[in-house]
Design an enzyme around this catalytic site. Structure first.
Site, short mmCIF file in Angstrom:
data_model
loop_
_atom_site.label_atom_id
_atom_site.label_comp_id
_atom_site.label_asym_id
_atom_site.label_seq_id
_atom_site.Cartn_x
_atom_site.Cartn_y
_atom_site.Cartn_z
N GLN A 203 67.99 24.94 38.87
CA GLN A 203 67.20 23.73 38.72
C GLN A 203 65.80 23.88 39.31
O GLN A 203 64.85 23.30 38.80
CB GLN A 203 67.88 22.52 39.40
CG GLN A 203 69.19 22.15 38.80
CD GLN A 203 70.34 22.66 39.65
OE1 GLN A 203 70.34 23.79 40.10
NE2 GLN A 203 71.34 21.84 39.85
N ASN B 47 74.44 19.52 49.66
CA ASN B 47 73.42 19.87 48.68
C ASN B 47 73.76 21.22 48.09
O ASN B 47 74.74 21.86 48.48
CB ASN B 47 72.03 19.86 49.32
CG ASN B 47 70.91 19.79 48.31
OD1 ASN B 47 70.98 19.07 47.33
ND2 ASN B 47 69.87 20.56 48.53
N LYS B 48 72.93 21.68 47.17
CA LYS B 48 73.16 22.97 46.50
C LYS B 48 73.37 24.07 47.54
O LYS B 48 72.77 24.06 48.61
CB LYS B 48 71.99 23.34 45.59
CG LYS B 48 71.67 22.30 44.54
CD LYS B 48 72.81 22.07 43.58
CE LYS B 48 72.52 21.01 42.57
NZ LYS B 48 72.79 19.65 42.99
N ASP C 197 72.95 15.82 47.34
CA ASP C 197 73.93 15.29 46.41
C ASP C 197 74.74 14.17 47.06
O ASP C 197 75.16 13.24 46.40
CB ASP C 197 74.83 16.40 45.89
CG ASP C 197 74.08 17.29 44.92
OD1 ASP C 197 74.08 16.97 43.72
OD2 ASP C 197 73.46 18.28 45.36
#
Length: 173
Positions: free
Chosen positions: A23, A74-75, A64
């Protein structure tokens, strides 16, 4: 970042590719470039090197989910970047809308971590570069403890050194 530029700040952004879905490379870099904000793309594992050379002044990541105590999901790689930022005295900010906060989760330990398909690590498309049969781990997210977060930035305010009480106060406004 857009607000800082609109306020006259001169800055450039270093964007991690953001595996597993890239992303950062496909979305964040594109949006910043479209807005005329100088952007440089790096692989996820390069951030520590750049921090050690004084090339990064601040880290801003998304989230997230945010637990009631301020732990952030998060990622994958976010925790690593937070630890490196702390080591190098660089502020680590999490920009997250209130909709990502889950006050029913007491801490990040309660957040399930998705394991993605091994094929995403072994190669891409029809091409595999890993040895056949090699074991693979592919968690898509990690948890960054609130103690590593300099501030949470939300649409209703900024919470420095987040904890349970300060986060709860965001929802009493």
């Amino acid at each position: 970042i857009r607000s800082a530029v609109a306020a006259g700040k001169h800055l450039s952004v270093i964007v991690g590719e953001t595996r597993p879905f890239l992303q950062g490379a496909r979305l964040t870099a594109w949006e910043l470039g479209r807005d005329g904000i100088p952007v440089t793309l790096i692989t996820d594992s390069m951030s520590g090197h750049l921090m050690s050379r004084g090339e990064i002044d601040a880290v801003i990541v998304g989230a997230d989910r945010v637990a009631a105590n301020g732990d952030v999901a998060n990622k994958i790689g976010t925790y690593m970047i937070a630890v490196l930022a702390r080591r190098h005295g660089i502020p680590f900010y999490v920009a997250a809308p209130l909709s990502t906060f889950d006050l029913k989760l007491s801490s990040g330990e309660a957040i399930p971590i998705e394991e993605r398909a091994p094929a995403e690590v072994r190669g891409f498309g029809d091409r595999e570069w890993a040895p056949p049969g090699i074991a693979v781990r592919n968690p898509a997210f990690d948890i960054t403890p609130a103690a590593l977060v300099s501030a949470l930035v939300t649409e209703t305010g900024v919470v420095s050194e987040p904890d349970r009480e300060k986060i709860a106060a965001l929802f009493r406004k």
